[in-house]
Every structure is written in structure tokens, then in C-alpha cells.
Design a protein around this motif. Sequence first.
Motif, PDB file in Angstrom:
ATOM      1  N   ASP A  78       0.822  -1.183  -0.036  1.00 17.57           N
ATOM      2  CA  ASP A  78      -0.014  -0.003  -0.031  1.00 17.57           C
ATOM      3  C   ASP A  78       0.649   1.306   0.049  1.00 17.57           C
ATOM      4  O   ASP A  78       1.822   1.208   0.512  1.00 17.57           O
ATOM      5  N   THR A 187      -7.405   1.628  -6.079  1.00 15.57           N
ATOM      6  CA  THR A 187      -7.689   0.479  -5.352  1.00 15.57           C
ATOM      7  C   THR A 187      -7.783  -0.455  -6.215  1.00 15.57           C
ATOM      8  O   THR A 187      -8.209  -0.819  -7.306  1.00 15.57           O
ATOM      9  N   SER A 189      -7.834  -4.926  -6.663  1.00 16.58           N
ATOM     10  CA  SER A 189      -8.355  -6.081  -5.758  1.00 16.58           C
ATOM     11  C   SER A 189      -7.322  -7.398  -6.376  1.00 16.58           C
ATOM     12  O   SER A 189      -7.294  -7.507  -7.621  1.00 16.58           O
ATOM     13  N   VAL A 234      -4.314   1.201  -2.687  1.00 16.41           N
ATOM     14  CA  VAL A 234      -4.671   0.216  -1.544  1.00 16.41           C
ATOM     15  C   VAL A 234      -4.917  -1.154  -2.211  1.00 16.41           C
ATOM     16  O   VAL A 234      -5.655  -1.045  -3.379  1.00 16.41           O
ATOM     17  N   PHE A 235      -4.318  -2.060  -1.912  1.00 10.81           N
ATOM     18  CA  PHE A 235      -4.369  -3.339  -2.079  1.00 10.81           C
ATOM     19  C   PHE A 235      -5.571  -4.274  -1.341  1.00 10.81           C
ATOM     20  O   PHE A 235      -5.478  -4.183  -0.136  1.00 10.81           O
ATOM     21  N   ASP A 236      -6.524  -4.522  -1.807  1.00 13.68           N
ATOM     22  CA  ASP A 236      -7.508  -5.483  -1.074  1.00 13.68           C
ATOM     23  C   ASP A 236      -7.666  -6.904  -1.714  1.00 13.68           C
ATOM     24  O   ASP A 236      -7.636  -7.327  -2.935  1.00 13.68           O
ATOM     25  N   ARG A 237      -8.263  -7.762  -0.851  1.00  9.30           N
ATOM     26  CA  ARG A 237      -8.244  -9.165  -1.432  1.00  9.30           C
ATOM     27  C   ARG A 237      -9.705  -9.377  -1.649  1.00  9.30           C
ATOM     28  O   ARG A 237     -10.578  -8.994  -1.226  1.00  9.30           O
ATOM     29  N   TYR A 238      -9.888 -10.041  -2.837  1.00  8.82           N
ATOM     30  CA  TYR A 238     -11.366 -10.443  -3.671  1.00  8.82           C
ATOM     31  C   TYR A 238     -11.981 -11.463  -2.405  1.00  8.82           C
ATOM     32  O   TYR A 238     -12.967 -11.117  -2.232  1.00  8.82           O
ATOM     33  N   ALA A 240     -11.556 -12.783   1.306  1.00  8.33           N
ATOM     34  CA  ALA A 240     -10.625 -12.760   2.661  1.00  8.33           C
ATOM     35  C   ALA A 240      -9.840 -13.796   2.971  1.00  8.33           C
ATOM     36  O   ALA A 240     -10.286 -15.042   2.698  1.00  8.33           O
ATOM     37  N   ASP A 243      -4.880 -15.011   1.349  1.00  7.33           N
ATOM     38  CA  ASP A 243      -3.218 -14.927   1.244  1.00  7.33           C
ATOM     39  C   ASP A 243      -2.690 -16.003   2.030  1.00  7.33           C
ATOM     40  O   ASP A 243      -1.455 -16.256   2.299  1.00  7.33           O
TER      41      ASP A 243
END
Length: 272
Positions: A78, A187, A189, A234-238, A240, A243
Motif C-alpha cells: 500500500d 484500489t 483487488s 490500496v490493495f485488497d483481497r477479493y 478474505a 493470502d
Amino acid sequence: MATGDDGALYPLSHAAAFGVESLARSGNPGYTKGQRILAGVHRVNGDQEVVEQRETGLAHPLGSCTSGPLVSIPFGHDVQASSCFIPLTESELQSMCTVSTFTEGTMTGAAHQLLTIMNRSSVSTSSGGIVDVLGVTGDAVDAVISSWIAIDNGGDAWAVASSGTSPLPYSATERTCSNIVTGLKYTISIGRAGSPLDPQEIIVGARIDPVYGSWTYKNVDATTNNFRFSFSVVFDRYIAESDKTQQRRIIAPSVLPGVDEYVFFPFRRPRT
């Protein structure tokens, strides 16, 4: 040594040249954390489509927004507090408060400033154009459009500039222009694909949004003031917790062929 047609011996020499790829690639085929993100401009020529890649990948400027060096955004990290500066006179700041217009490809006011920034932060250095696609994987191919994903609002500076609220009228007493675009937020994903034992990090979505704020002309004795234009990623995970490494116990199949339980029927003792 080699023997010639005349029977004499002649010395031999060998030479080899190895080409070095100028653009390092990430992952196999997914992305490797910390490596650059493949980015480019989607080009269409008749029935042919191709992506013109940018050498630095997805990047943002440091120092001057219009002439400072471009810094690549690392995958999976991020970016919260990066920024560049724009020098403006007070009259130029006042023009930022005017409602942006778009006529025959010419932008004015806040939209013009935004277009300038987006061209620096996202432009392909060869022939121009705002970056509008990212590589799904770290080995995306220019000529394979399916290996790229579009950035929402990525190629349309006008859509970004005109979204949200309009600028407020310039305050001459406070020398402030409010409700203007003072930054950009990316952003991205990410998800995982492939074998559970060797998951690959991929990009599944991306968008760019404007950040609104106020700029105040503080040093009235100076010809120009520097105004900060911020960038955040910002990196977010598709999914949860995607990872986390998945551990699975693989049970090897039997080396013997399967047999029916009644194969030994004549030799089995009757149950009592």
C-alpha cells in the motif's frame, strides 16, 4: 582446432551474445510481492487490439507533478503518503474553482490540472495516453487482451474530474479553493489462482477515484505557491484470508488394483 580441406589444422574461435530483457517480469505466472505492476494503454486499430506497455509499470511522480521522476508502485504494498507538487499563481488557483469544461478535447480548470497529473502518473512514455489497463498476471502479453484488466475510470480523466461535487466559489478573504481534486486513489483487488500447493497472485479488479480537498494560497508575497497533490494505492483481497498458505495432505493411490470384497468368498469363514 579443425582440419581444413588441405589437411592442415586451423584454430577455431567461438563467440556468443546474450540479450538482456530490459523489463523485468514478475511471477510465474502470478505477481511477486514488491515487483512492478504491468500497466499500459489499450490500443485499437481496426479489428486489431494490443496493449502498449509502460516501461515503469503503474507509477506516480515525485517532486514536480509535471517533470519529477516516476516511481513504480510495488505489487502488494500500500502507498499511503506519496505526493508531488504543483506550482500555481493565485489567479491560477482561482481558475481551479471554476467549473471544469470539456470542449473538443480541451480541458480547463480542475479537469485540466487533473489531466496533466494523470498523464504524468499514468502516461505511456512513447506515444501518450492515460494508462487504462493492468496486467492480470506478471507475465501478461501485449497482444493477448484477455491477459489485461481495465481500470474503472482509468482512461477517462474527464469522468474522474467531473465525478463528485463541484468546486466551491473561490474565497478571496481566505484565498482558498475548496472541493477540488487534490489527489488520486487507486484500489487494486487481488486474488489467488492455480493449484492450492502453488497459488499465484493475480489482479482481479482496479479502479481510480478522485480525492477532494482544499488548497489555500498562504504565501501572498511569493509569485507562486506549491500545492500538494497526493497519491494513494490500496490493495485488497477479493476473498478474505486468501493470502494464507493452504496445506493439504496428499494420499498416494495404492499400487495394487482394486478388488471386490467378495473375491475371497469361498475361503472366508462364516460369521457366528
